[in-house]
Design a protein around this motif. Structure first.
Motif, short mmCIF file in Angstrom:
data_model
loop_
_atom_site.label_atom_id
_atom_site.label_comp_id
_atom_site.label_asym_id
_atom_site.label_seq_id
_atom_site.Cartn_x
_atom_site.Cartn_y
_atom_site.Cartn_z
N LYS A 299 14.23 -15.17 -4.17
CA LYS A 299 14.94 -15.36 -5.45
C LYS A 299 16.45 -15.41 -5.24
CE LYS A 299 11.66 -13.62 -8.78
NZ LYS A 299 11.45 -12.79 -9.94
N LYS B 20 17.48 -18.85 -4.09
CA LYS B 20 17.45 -19.77 -5.24
C LYS B 20 18.67 -19.56 -6.12
CE LYS B 20 12.41 -19.92 -5.56
NZ LYS B 20 11.23 -19.55 -6.35
N CYS C 35 15.98 -28.12 -10.02
CA CYS C 35 15.25 -27.69 -11.22
C CYS C 35 13.83 -28.25 -11.22
CB CYS C 35 15.99 -28.11 -12.48
SG CYS C 35 17.52 -27.21 -12.72
N TYR D 232 11.94 -26.23 -8.75
CA TYR D 232 11.79 -24.88 -9.28
C TYR D 232 10.67 -24.83 -10.32
CZ TYR D 232 12.96 -20.33 -11.20
OH TYR D 232 12.91 -19.03 -11.62
N ASP E 118 7.39 -24.98 -8.75
CA ASP E 118 7.22 -23.93 -7.74
C ASP E 118 6.96 -24.54 -6.37
OD1 ASP E 118 7.31 -21.28 -6.98
OD2 ASP E 118 5.15 -21.00 -7.18
N PHE F 38 8.98 -24.84 -3.39
CA PHE F 38 10.03 -24.49 -2.43
C PHE F 38 9.41 -23.94 -1.16
CE2 PHE F 38 12.77 -24.12 -6.24
CZ PHE F 38 13.75 -25.00 -5.84
N TRP G 15 15.57 -26.96 1.88
CA TRP G 15 16.55 -26.11 1.20
C TRP G 15 17.97 -26.47 1.62
CZ3 TRP G 15 14.13 -20.76 2.70
CH2 TRP G 15 12.82 -20.71 2.23
#
Length: 166
Positions: free
Chosen positions: A3, A6, A65, A68, A71, A73, A79
């Motif tokens: 988290k 992110k 977004c 995200y 889900d 990732f 990244w």
């Protein structure tokens, strides 16, 4: 993805996006030039730089977004693009406008007295479509630097039993 990673990526892209708008506003009003007079010499390039940053950060905010929300990732190699692509796109936007203004890439801009809106818009699009622009740039580069060997200049290997030049 953790988290906190992110959160850092989201904060970075948001800061780049909104900060670039703020920087263009400060350039437009002359505040930056008042504080740093040397900026006047590179002002136009800063417009292209920040327009490229806006385009790149907008695209990557959208992609972030989207991933995200889905889900999605899972791949750490993806990244890194959220951090580095916007940085690469800013410099590429400046180079793209320079290539167009030099006449190497053909694109015609409308003249305005106030600002080079066409050039700034191209810088935005290059930032937004950074990877697509690099694909086109690669294609142009291959065409420009293609090693063409005319058929007449090609030497055929000499084999046994053929007439050899003396």
């Amino acid at each position: 993805m953790n988290k906190w990673v992110k959160g850092i990526i989201l904060a970075y892209l948001s800061l780049l996006f909104f900060g670039s708008f703020l920087a263009i506003g400060l350039l437009w009003t002359g505040v930056i030039q008042t504080v740093f007079p040397i900026i006047i010499k590179i002002e136009i390039f800063l417009y292209y730089f920040f327009a490229g940053a806006i385009g790149a950060s907008l695209r990557h905010l959208y992609m972030f977004c989207s991933h995200y929300m889905n889900d999605d990732f899972d791949n750490p190699r993806e990244w890194i693009m959220y951090i580095f692509y916007p940085i690469f796109a800013t410099g590429t936007a400046i180079i793209a406008v320079s290539l167009i203004q030099s006449g190497i890439l053909i694109f015609e801009f409308a003249s305005t007295r106030d600002a080079p809106f066409g050039q700034i818009s191209i810088a935005f699009f290059v930032g937004f479509g950074f990877n697509r622009f690099l694909d086109k740039l690669n294609s142009v580069s291959k065409t420009i630097f293609k090693a063409n060997k005319p058929e007449a200049n090609k030497k055929e290997p000499i084999t046994e039993g053929t007439n050899k030049p003396e």
